[in-house]
Design an enzyme around this catalytic site. Structure first.
Site, mmCIF file in Angstrom:
data_model
loop_
_atom_site.group_PDB
_atom_site.id
_atom_site.type_symbol
_atom_site.label_atom_id
_atom_site.label_comp_id
_atom_site.label_asym_id
_atom_site.label_seq_id
_atom_site.Cartn_x
_atom_site.Cartn_y
_atom_site.Cartn_z
ATOM 1 N N TYR A 172 6.327 8.579 5.996
ATOM 2 C CA TYR A 172 5.668 7.864 5.074
ATOM 3 C C TYR A 172 4.699 6.814 5.581
ATOM 4 O O TYR A 172 3.479 6.895 5.401
ATOM 5 C CB TYR A 172 6.561 6.952 4.269
ATOM 6 C CG TYR A 172 5.898 6.046 3.248
ATOM 7 C CD1 TYR A 172 5.622 6.661 1.891
ATOM 8 C CD2 TYR A 172 6.021 4.955 3.332
ATOM 9 C CE1 TYR A 172 4.953 5.857 1.018
ATOM 10 C CE2 TYR A 172 5.339 4.022 2.584
ATOM 11 C CZ TYR A 172 4.860 4.710 1.211
ATOM 12 O OH TYR A 172 4.199 3.699 0.247
ATOM 13 N N LYS A 178 0.418 6.538 5.678
ATOM 14 C CA LYS A 178 -0.062 5.462 5.169
ATOM 15 C C LYS A 178 -0.997 4.852 6.153
ATOM 16 O O LYS A 178 -1.921 4.300 5.876
ATOM 17 C CB LYS A 178 0.801 4.474 4.404
ATOM 18 C CG LYS A 178 1.665 5.090 3.314
ATOM 19 C CD LYS A 178 0.710 5.507 1.979
ATOM 20 C CE LYS A 178 1.353 5.932 0.904
ATOM 21 N NZ LYS A 178 0.404 6.041 -0.400
ATOM 22 N N THR A 236 8.312 0.132 -9.424
ATOM 23 C CA THR A 236 7.884 1.449 -9.972
ATOM 24 C C THR A 236 9.145 2.379 -10.200
ATOM 25 O O THR A 236 9.905 2.104 -9.292
ATOM 26 C CB THR A 236 6.753 1.813 -9.371
ATOM 27 O OG1 THR A 236 7.249 2.186 -7.842
ATOM 28 C CG2 THR A 236 5.586 1.089 -8.979
#
Length: 251
Positions: free
Chosen positions: A156, A160, A191
């Site tokens: 991840y 990013k 979220t």
């Protein structure tokens, strides 16, 4: 004057979380919105909400890790609305809880294919359409994980961090041709994606504690940052990675 009046905006991952908040906000600010996502039911719901509030929108099913899908979503946008002015490349996936030696190659490939390659493919098809009409604005959704290091999130964070580099390169390549490219870097945001790995209340509280502001972000807050960078209010800003992080104290 609405900040995106008469603009056409394409939002990937516009079916949920920050992307949905941005889709609704951009429509309220006058944009005609294209919601691109893999999950059709959720995407159609976002479009229905935009139409219900008096806006114009359409849904396009797209997997941004596929070049053909990225081309198709841009083509569908131009076919319906005649142009492309704004792109919010927001779609992404998360990975956590595995060291570099524990992480499977297949998961590494999946995360990089969506979070980094997917934005590359999206811009590859978005930018030529913007150039046809004199320019545009692109906002890429990176992460606080693109600015700091968190153990257990190698795929991840690599995606990013790479996305910020990609954003800066594209910004320089097309600055003179009136295409601005910026990124937002949200910290913990409330979220569905975040909820998928903070179901443990203790883990969620530890995450909240890294935000001096004392809470997670509401999706509308990074969406507002994306709106600013997409609008003419940011007309002299390009190549920026803007933290939206509540004063994050992550190392």
């Amino acid at each position: 004057m609405k900040r995106l009046q008469d603009k056409v905006a394409l939002i990937t991952g516009g079916n949920a979380g920050i992307g949905k908040a941005a889709a609704l906000l951009f429509a309220q600010e006058g944009a005609r919105v294209v919601v691109a996502a893999r999950r059709e039911d959720e995407g159609a719901q976002t479009v229905a909400e935009i139409i219900a509030q008096g806006g114009e929108a359409m849904f396009v099913r797209a997997d941004i890790s596929r070049s053909a899908d990225c081309a198709a979503m841009v083509t569908a946008t131009v076919k319906r609305f005649g142009r492309l002015d704004v792109a919010f490349n927001n779609a992404g996936v998360v990975q956590y809880g595995k060291t570099v030696i524990e992480l499977e190659e297949e998961e590494w490939d999946r995360v990089l294919a969506i979070n980094l390659k997917g934005v590359f493919l999206s811009m590859k098809h978005e930018i030529p359409e913007m150039l046809k009409t004199g320019g545009g604005a692109i906002v890429n959704n990176s992460s606080i994980g693109g600015l700091v290091v968190i153990p257990g999130m190698s795929a991840y964070q690599s995606s990013k961090h790479g996305l910020i580099g990609l954003t800066k390169v594209a910004a320089l390549e097309f600055a003179a041709r009136n295409v601005r490219v910026n990124a937002i870097c949200p910290a913990g945001t409330d979220t569905p994606m975040l909820a998928s790995w903070t179901a443990d209340p203790e883990l969620k509280q530890r995450l909240v504690a890294t935000h001096p502001i004392g809470r997670l972000a509401d999706p509308i807050e990074p969406a507002r940052a994306a709106l600013f960078l997409a609008s003419d209010e940011a007309s002299f800003i390009t190549g920026v990675a803007l933290p939206v992080d509540g004063g994050s104290i992550l190392p």
